[in-house]
Design an enzyme around this catalytic site. Structure first.
Site, PDB file in Angstrom:
ATOM      1  N   HIS A 100       0.842  -1.201   0.000  1.00  0.00           N
ATOM      2  CA  HIS A 100       0.000   0.000   0.000  1.00  0.00           C
ATOM      3  C   HIS A 100       0.875   1.247   0.000  1.00  0.00           C
ATOM      4  O   HIS A 100       2.079   1.180   0.231  1.00  0.00           O
ATOM      5  CB  HIS A 100      -0.919   0.026   1.221  1.00  0.00           C
ATOM      6  CG  HIS A 100      -0.194   0.137   2.538  1.00  0.00           C
ATOM      7  ND1 HIS A 100       0.515  -0.915   3.095  1.00  0.00           N
ATOM      8  CD2 HIS A 100      -0.062   1.169   3.403  1.00  0.00           C
ATOM      9  CE1 HIS A 100       1.043  -0.540   4.240  1.00  0.00           C
ATOM     10  NE2 HIS A 100       0.714   0.740   4.453  1.00  0.00           N
ATOM     11  N   ASP A 102       0.592   4.971   2.055  1.00  0.00           N
ATOM     12  CA  ASP A 102      -0.186   5.484   3.176  1.00  0.00           C
ATOM     13  C   ASP A 102      -1.134   6.594   2.740  1.00  0.00           C
ATOM     14  O   ASP A 102      -0.732   7.526   2.032  1.00  0.00           O
ATOM     15  CB  ASP A 102       0.759   6.038   4.266  1.00  0.00           C
ATOM     16  CG  ASP A 102       1.535   4.930   4.948  1.00  0.00           C
ATOM     17  OD1 ASP A 102       1.017   3.796   5.039  1.00  0.00           O
ATOM     18  OD2 ASP A 102       2.673   5.200   5.391  1.00  0.00           O
ATOM     19  N   ARG A 271       4.932   5.890  14.269  1.00  0.00           N
ATOM     20  CA  ARG A 271       4.935   6.545  12.951  1.00  0.00           C
ATOM     21  C   ARG A 271       4.372   7.955  13.042  1.00  0.00           C
ATOM     22  O   ARG A 271       3.349   8.159  13.710  1.00  0.00           O
ATOM     23  CB  ARG A 271       4.090   5.722  11.965  1.00  0.00           C
ATOM     24  CG  ARG A 271       4.230   6.191  10.530  1.00  0.00           C
ATOM     25  CD  ARG A 271       3.387   5.337   9.587  1.00  0.00           C
ATOM     26  NE  ARG A 271       2.149   6.007   9.255  1.00  0.00           N
ATOM     27  CZ  ARG A 271       1.138   5.449   8.575  1.00  0.00           C
ATOM     28  NH1 ARG A 271       1.221   4.197   8.168  1.00  0.00           N
ATOM     29  NH2 ARG A 271       0.042   6.132   8.326  1.00  0.00           N
TER      30      ARG A 271
HETATM   31  C1  SIN Z   1       3.000   0.953   7.942  1.00  0.00           C
HETATM   32  O1  SIN Z   1       2.384   0.466   7.002  1.00  0.00           O
HETATM   33  O2  SIN Z   1       3.040   2.153   8.141  1.00  0.00           O
HETATM   34  C2  SIN Z   1       3.761   0.045   8.887  1.00  0.00           C
HETATM   35  C3  SIN Z   1       5.008  -0.447   8.269  1.00  0.00           C
HETATM   36  C4  SIN Z   1       5.799  -1.314   9.205  1.00  0.00           C
HETATM   37  O3  SIN Z   1       5.397  -1.499  10.351  1.00  0.00           O
HETATM   38  O4  SIN Z   1       6.845  -1.810   8.802  1.00  0.00           O
END
Ligand code: SIN
Length: 293
Positions: A100, A102, A271
């Protein structure tokens, strides 16, 4: 004056490890500019041995643009822009465990995501990245021309509605179910990167529902073809995390995939997600986004 960042490329299509900078400091403008340059050029950049508190990660992200408040995943109580990405030993499903980019389900999708590793499993839990610029460039001129004239419909429904993957399965994440709130937004299938001018495919299996103006059954064969093409190994790089690692990826030209191969172990990341400045949105094809539902 340019900042003496050390940059080591990791793979042919994308990815570079950056050293010579302490991200927990209040960085001079020249350093922020050098990081941004590396970020757009290499599409995903990695840092090792950093020490980011939620407050410092927020401050770092804010140097690159306004921070996104995720509509369906709650942020930390005192740091609403910081999202905790956690898989506990007893969980079976992880967050981000499919290709995906984001926030493509928003009207103005995020430009970048900065992920910081707090705790990593003994093995596994790598993240894969795939260059959608390389994927676009590898298509025939005929298909490239066709795709440049098309838009696609994106939505968070499959992921965040009551029946979606997140609401059903991700027990350790603060997911707010999105029923009744999920819009559909239309974005160009080929984005012209507002900072580099490089073109990239902008569809992804998690959030792209169909091609605008086409039936779902008509869209599916072409989208399935693109989704298979876009993850070809030659367009990818892979990052193995350790506590203190940071990845900063460009959602305008990169897909990512969090591998879920560490059942029985804990993985804890944080994040922040960077939105476009209004002027960046105005200069990108995403300005054409319109709500259709
Ligand atoms: C995410 O899709 O933001 C998470 C990616 C990850 O945890 O490596």
């Amino acid at each position: 004056m340019t900042h003496p960042l050390k940059i080591r490329r990791l793979a042919g299509a994308l990815g570079a490890e950056v050293s010579g900078v302490d991200l927990s400091r209040d960085l001079p403008d020249a350093t922020v500019a050098a990081i941004r340059q590396a970020f757009v050029e290499h599409q995903v950049i990695f840092f090792r041995d950093q020490a980011l508190t939620p407050a410092r990660q927020t401050a770092l992200g804010a140097r690159f643009g306004p921070l996104n408040i995720h509509p369906y995943v709650s942020g930390m109580a005192d740091h609403p822009a910081v999202m905790e990405v956690i898989k506990e030993p007893e969980d079976r499903t992880n967050f981000g465990g499919g290709w995906h980019s984001d926030m493509s389900f928003l009207e103005r999708p995020a430009i970048g995501s900065i992920l910081y590793a707090v705790e990593t499993p003994e093995f596994g839990g790598d993240t894969l990245f795939a260059s959608q610029a390389a994927a676009f460039e590898a298509l025939s001129p005929g298909l490239r021309r066709t795709l440049e004239g098309l838009n696609a419909v994106h939505s968070a429904a499959r992921e965040y509605s009551a029946q979606g993957h997140s609401a059903q399965k991700r027990k350790s994440m603060a997911i707010a179910e999105a029923d009744g709130l999920v819009g559909e937004y239309v974005h160009p299938m080929v984005l012209v990167h507002p900072e580099t001018g490089r073109k990239a495919l902008y569809v992804n299996p998690a959030f792209t529902l169909k091609i605008e103006g086409w039936k779902t059954s008509e869209s599916k064969p072409l989208l399935d073809y693109l989704f298979a093409h876009c993850r070809y190994e030659g367009f990818t790089c892979r990052f193995t995390w350790a506590p203190g690692s940071v990845a900063f990826w460009d959602n305008r030209s990169v897909w990512h995939f969090a591998l879920n191969d560490y059942h029985g172990h804990r993985r804890h990341m944080r994040r922040v997600t960077v939105d476009p400045w209004p002027v960046e949105a105005a200069n990108s094809g995403l300005r054409r986004a319109t709500q259709t539902a």
